[in-house]
Each structure stands twice: as structure tokens, then as C-alpha cells.
Design a protein around this motif. Structure first.
Motif, mmCIF file in Angstrom:
data_model
loop_
_atom_site.group_PDB
_atom_site.id
_atom_site.type_symbol
_atom_site.label_atom_id
_atom_site.label_comp_id
_atom_site.label_asym_id
_atom_site.label_seq_id
_atom_site.Cartn_x
_atom_site.Cartn_y
_atom_site.Cartn_z
ATOM 1 N N ASP A 1 -37.207 -13.274 -12.551
ATOM 2 C CA ASP A 1 -37.245 -12.615 -11.240
ATOM 3 C C ASP A 1 -38.059 -11.301 -11.268
ATOM 4 O OD1 ASP A 1 -36.741 -12.185 -8.563
ATOM 5 O OD2 ASP A 1 -34.845 -11.118 -8.951
ATOM 6 N N THR B 1 -37.717 -17.440 -3.991
ATOM 7 C CA THR B 1 -36.591 -16.537 -4.225
ATOM 8 C C THR B 1 -36.943 -15.380 -5.156
ATOM 9 O OG1 THR B 1 -35.863 -17.873 -6.094
ATOM 10 C CG2 THR B 1 -34.908 -18.406 -3.927
ATOM 11 N N LYS C 1 -41.028 -12.431 -2.526
ATOM 12 C CA LYS C 1 -40.327 -11.970 -1.319
ATOM 13 C C LYS C 1 -40.911 -10.645 -0.817
ATOM 14 C CE LYS C 1 -36.090 -12.170 -2.939
ATOM 15 N NZ LYS C 1 -34.625 -12.090 -3.019
#
Lengths: 192, 433
Positions: free
Chosen positions: B324, B352, B357
């Protein structure tokens, strides 16, 4: 006619031989004079005294750096110091160390790149005479380098103070030999 | 603690800091570097003298003449090296090969573009008589084999205008040893197969590299320093290292002060994503990454792959999602590939991920070109720092920095300006600043 021609040939041959010998001798003499030699000069050893062994050098050209070891009998001698040498008034700055108590290693490296030529001393090694017997002084690992970083051909032949110095034909001997050959040639020339 | 004690402590600490020698991360592989640090100086003369006198331990590199003995002639050789007057020089290259090269070098061939670039940066481009074909598109970035687009001013100006006609002695897959030999080089610089080149061409060959698979500055400095000794351009090598260090220090002086928790995490795709997520043939895909890219670390980013094994890595898309990252840097070497990042932005799999994002998927400069172009990576460091920490680097003039960096390596003005125009995405970014 034939005889005269034969004599002329002999004269020419003799003259040629004399000229060649003279050329070789005169070419060789300067080269021999330029041979760099390093020798050891040690005074009489008396137990309980301090003596200095001088490492002398002759006919060196463009010397820039060098090294040598000096081995000795540790039962007889003990190194106490090594002093700088000097060639034609220029100091030879030495560094030294005592290795295994029976050899002293000496190196020097002149400042700059001009080099030194001539004769003098590379170093003076101070010994304390602590015992009786043979000193066994011996130069080893000797190397000299010139300003081009090339090895200088050096005769390190004299290694101990008590050795009989090796003699080489001096200039006087060579000159006498040359004279003799020239005279011989002239006599033969006149007779013919 | 009294004031006197405090003062005493400070003084003692200062003395200790001064007395501790600065440790260099690399050893200069030149025979004559007797004390095995990063340079040849009077300390090596003194160390070698100490070895001869039996006062210090022998080191391999103390045998400056490389004749198997350490004696006064090694001292003299070291002095000759210091003066730049040595008749030959023995070096240990990146493959631990011992190579003796004649000096001075007058004619040389490089296999890898990186070696040609550094040769030019060190002011020895006039000695370069041939190189690999890729040198023509990798040094001054241009379109490969056509040489019609890109940094054309640089292409025509560099090497005293010799680049277009520079003989090509190799390509990525072929090597013309006969042509190399016919050009009578004094030395060949390459990244591998040094023995093969020596056998086939008949002249010394020195291999250069980073000492690992990954780009790193100590490896780069070691290469530059060694090349400077071989080429007889030590001052230029020191100047180039100083220049690179000045840029590294400029960025570090800011990013070192940033707390670890304030550093964004980054996924770096150094091969771009023009081939999609996976490219089993060439590995030029988004999932190819590296565990270490020092310019990114210096720029104040945290490489999410930093704990992975060294070297090139292919990771699963699931791993990237799990990491991430806050940012994604995707290398791009062609204008037509600048939109490849849209594939990432539009991927359902990656939607995600924080970088996606927050619209933090960015193009970056391609850090490869038949090697690791140090000019591009040095600029990448500054560019990444500005992206990751825009406020701290708000005053940085990227275009000026880029032109300065490329000039330091290639000797040509305005290279980055043409590079930015050619790639398009840098120009678009610069226009927003």
C-alpha cells in the motif's frame, strides 16, 4: 706488384684491428668508470667501544631512492643508531629499523626528482661492540633507483669490512695496454 | 554536571571526532594504494616504507610494481603515480582481475555506455576511438538507431562532434573483436568478460561496475576514482565526485531532518509499465522492482521493497497492494509511454492502493540504458525529492538542476531542456511548477 698489394692488405688489416681495439678500449673505459659501487667501511672492532660502519657509494648517477640491509653477528654487535649519509654535500635522509636483532634495514628516498650524482656515503651505522668473534657484517637486499624509477646497476661486491677488496683494472693499466697496442701496431706498420 | 564538565565533555568529543579517520566505503583498486584506503598519497609512501622496514604488515596493493616483491621501487612507483608520471599502472577491477595498463592511455574503447559517459565526464573523450552502438542513444538521450529525436544538439556536439561517426564495435548482442583490434586500443573498458576481450583483442581490459547489482553512490565513486587513475585524470575524477556529492548533500541536508514517520512509502517500477503488469521476456513491466535505489532513499522516500532480496525483483500484484505505497514512481523513457501510468490508475486491482487513490502515481526518469546512467539517477534523486517533499524543495529549479547535471557528465549545455521536451511528461510537470 702482387707483393705490394699483399703488404697493403696486411697494413690495412692491422690498422683496422688497432683501430677496433682502441675504439673498444676507449668505449669501455668510461663505462667502467661509471660503474656504481657500494662498499662497507668499518674500523677496528674493540669490545666495549662504539664504532660506525660507513656504507660508501661511488660513481652514482641521478640517485633518487634506495634500500639495503646490513646483517651482523648479534653476539658481537648491537645497533645503536643509523646516521644520514651525504653525497657531494647533499644529505641522504635515512629511515631504519632493526629486524630480528641481527639485521638493520635502511631505506632512503630523496625529496624532489632531481636526483644526486657523485660519490659519498649512504649512511653510517653505529654499533656497540658487545662481544668477541666475527662481526659477519654483510650487505643484503641492496637496491638503488634513479629519478626515472629504474634500477641502478650497482656492484655491491664488497660485503664485509675485513674482506679483501676486489681489484679491477685501473685506468693506468688500461692506458698502458692501449699504448702498448698502438706502439706494436706502428712498429709492424713501419716494418712492412 | 557543571559547566566545566560539560565543556570538557564537548572538547573531548570534538577531539575524538577529529581523530577518528573518515572511513571510506570503497577501497581504490590500484596497486600502490598500500594502506588500502580510497586514494594514493604520501600515506601510501610512508606505509610502504614501513613495510620494507618490517614495521607494518604487507598488503596486496602495496606491491605497486606488481612484481611479487615489496621494495623501494614500489615506493618510487607510488611517487610516480602521485605525480601522474607512471609508465604503467596495475589495477584490480570490479571482477577482482589484476590488469596492468600502459600509461599514458592514448586510445581506448568502451563496451558499455556508462564507461563512455564517465570517460567523457573525466575529460578524456578525445581518447575514445570506438564504443557500443547504444552509446549514441544513451549518452545524449535520442531514439535508438535512428538518432532523429531527442537531445540532438548534444548528439551532434559531444565528443568534438564525433558521435555520429564514432565506430560501433559492439551492439547489445554482438561484439566485433576484429574491428576492436584494428583500432589498436591501449585499453578496453567494459562491465564483464574482461578476459575474453583481452584474449580476442590483445590489449588490457578493465571491468567497471557498482560492486553489486544495484545502483549506489559508493560504487559510482569507486568507478570514477579508478577510471581517473587509469585515464590519468585524477583531478577531474575528484571534481566529478565533488559535484555529485554536492547534489547528494543538498538533498540530504533537507531529507535527513525528516522524521522516518513523515517519509512517504514508495513503490518504484524502474522498468516502467509499457509492457503491462508482467513481461516474462524482458522484465519491463510494472511488477519489476528493486529493493534498493539509493536516489530514492536520499530523496526521503521509503522503498516498500527495501526488505526484499537484493537485485531485480518481480513481485506479485498482491504484494504491491499489501505494501500500500503512498507513491508510485514509474520510469518512462519514451514520450509514447507517458500514458502508461493510466493503466495503473485505472486498474481495478490497484484501486485500493493509497498512491492510486490519492493520484500519486508519477512518471520518473528511466534509470537504465545498457547500464545505470548516473546523470539520470542523480536528477531522479532531485526530482523525487521535490515530488515527495514539495514544500521543503519548493525553491528548487529542476530545469536548471537538470541542465547542470547533464553538463557535468556530457560537457554540453541545455541537454535536460531538450530531454524534457522530448519525453513530454517532464515538460508538462515543469510547466505546473
Amino acid at each position: 706488384m702482387k707483393n705490394n698489394s699483399h703488404n697493403g692488405l696486411k697494413r690495412s688489416t692491422l690498422f683496422g684491428i688497432c683501430f677496433t681495439v682502441l675504439f673498444i678500449v676507449f668505449a669501455a673505459v668510461p663505462a667502467q668508470a661509471q660503474q656504481t659501487t657500494v662498499s662497507l667501511n668499518t674500523p677496528e672492532l674493540v669490545k666495549g667501544s662504539t664504532v660506525h660502519a660507513a656504507v660508501e657509494i661511488d660513481n652514482v648517477n641521478n640517485l633518487d631512492a634506495g634500500q639495503f640491509g646490513l646483517s651482523f653477528n648479534p653476539d658481537v654487535l648491537k645497533v645503536i643508531n643509523v646516521e644520514n649519509g651525504s653525497i657531494e654535500g647533499t644529505k641522504i635522509p635515512v629511515q631504519w629499523s632493526s629486524i630480528d636483532s641481527d639485521i638493520v634495514m635502511v631505506i632512503f628516498n630523496l625529496e624532489g626528482v632531481t636526483g644526486i650524482s657523485g660519490s659519498g656515503q649512504l649512511a653510517r651505522i653505529g654499533f656497540e661492540v658487545i662481544g668477541d668473534g666475527e662481526s659477519n657484517l654483510l650487505i643484503s637486499s641492496g637496491l638503488l633507483g634513479n629519478t626515472e624509477a629504474n634500477q641502478i646497476d650497482t656492484d655491491w661486491g664488497v660485503t664485509t669490512a675485513t674482506d679483501v677488496e676486489k681489484s679491477t683494472p685501473g685506468f693506468e693499466v688500461v692506458s698502458a695496454l692501449i699504448g702498448f697496442i698502438v706502439i706494436l701496431g706502428l712498429i709492424r706498420f713501419r716494418r712492412s | 554536571m557543571t559547566g566545566n564538565n560539560l565543556l570538557f565533555g564537548v572538547v573531548i568529543t570534538a577531539i575524538l571526532l577529529i581523530c577518528v579517520p573518515s572511513a571510506s566505503a570503497y577501497t581504490l583498486g590500484v596497486f600502490g594504494n598500500a594502506n588500502e584506503d580510497d586514494t594514493i598519497d604520501l600515506k601510501d609512501v610512508e606505509y610502504t616504507e614501513s613495510i620494507i622496514l618490517g614495521l607494518d604488515d604487507q598488503t596486496q596493493l602495496a606491491d605497486a610494481k606488481y612484481d611479487g616483491e615489496i621494495n623501494i621501487f614500489d615506493v618510487m612507483q607510488i611517487e610516480q603515480i602521485m605525480l601522474g608520471q607512471e609508465k604503467e599502472l596495475t589495477v584490480m577491477d570490479i571482477d577482482d582481475r589484476i590488469v596492468t595498463v600502459p600509461k599514458p592511455i592514448k586510445r581506448m574503447i568502451t563496451r558499455a555506455p556508462d564507461d563512455a559517459r564517465l570517460t567523457i565526464a573525466l575529460g578524456a573523450g578525445d581518447k575514445l576511438v570506438a564504443s557500443e552502438a547504444a552509446v549514441k542513444s544513451c549518452l545524449c538521450p535520442t531514439n535508438y538507431e535512428a538518432y532523429t529525436e531527442g537531445c540532438m544538439d548534444c548528439y551532434f556536439e559531444i565528443l568534438n562532434e564525433r558521435m555520429p561517426d564514432l565506430p560501433e564495435t559492439s551492439t547489445r548482442h554482438t561484439i566485433d573483436y576484429e574491428l576492436m583490434a584494428s583500432l589498436n586500443p591501449d585499453v578496453i573498458f567494459t562491465t564483464e568478460d574482461g578476459d575474453l576481450f583481452e584474449n580476442k583483442v590483445g590489449c588490457p581490459c578493465v571491468t567497471f561496475g557498482y560492486g553489486s547489482n544495484e545502483y549506489n553512490y559508493d560504487g559510482l565513486y569507486g568507478q570514477i576514482e579508478l577510471m581517473g587513475y587509469v585515464l590519468g585524470t585524477r583531478d577531474e575524477a575528484d571534481d566529478l565526485i565533488d559535484f555529485i556529492e554536492s547534489k547528494v548533500d543538498m538533498v540530504r541536508s533537507v531529507t535527513d531532518a525528516i522524521d522516518e514517520s513523515d517519509r512517504p512509502t514508495v513503490y518504484f517500477a524502474p522498468r516502467g509499465c509499457s509492457k503491462g503488469f508482467y513481461d516474462p521476456k524482458e522484465g519491463r513491466d510494472f511488477t519489476r522492482t528493486v529493493s534498493s535505489y539509493e536516489p530514492l532513499d536520499i530523496a526521503g522516500g521509503i522503498n516498500v521493497a527495501r526488505n526484499e532480496p537484493t537485485g531485480n525483483l518481480n513481485v506479485g500484484i498482491e504484494q504491491i497492494i499489501a505494501w500500500d505505497p503512498d507513491y508510485m514512481f514509474v520510469a518512462c523513457s519514451k514520450a509514447e509511454d507517458k500514458g502508461s501510468i493510466n493503466m495503473i490508475m485505472e486498474s481495478d486491482d490497484l484501486k485500493t492502493v493509497s498512491a492510486v487513490k490519492n493520484n500519486m502515481v508519477c512518471n520518473s526518469f528511466y534509470p537504465y540504458c545498457r547500464g545505470h546512467p548516473p546523470d539520470r539517477s542523480l536528477f531522479n534523486m532531485i526530482y523525487m525529492a521535490k515530488l515527495l517533499h514539495p514544500e521543503e524543495f519548493a525553491d528548487l529549479d529542476l530545469e536548471a538542476e537538470g541542465n547542470e547535471i547533464f553538463k557535468a557528465f556530457l560537457g554540453v549545455d541545455g541537454v535536460f531542456t531538450q530531454y524534457a521536451d522530448w519525453l513530454e511528461w517532464p515538460r508538462e510537470y515543469l510547466d505546473t511548477q
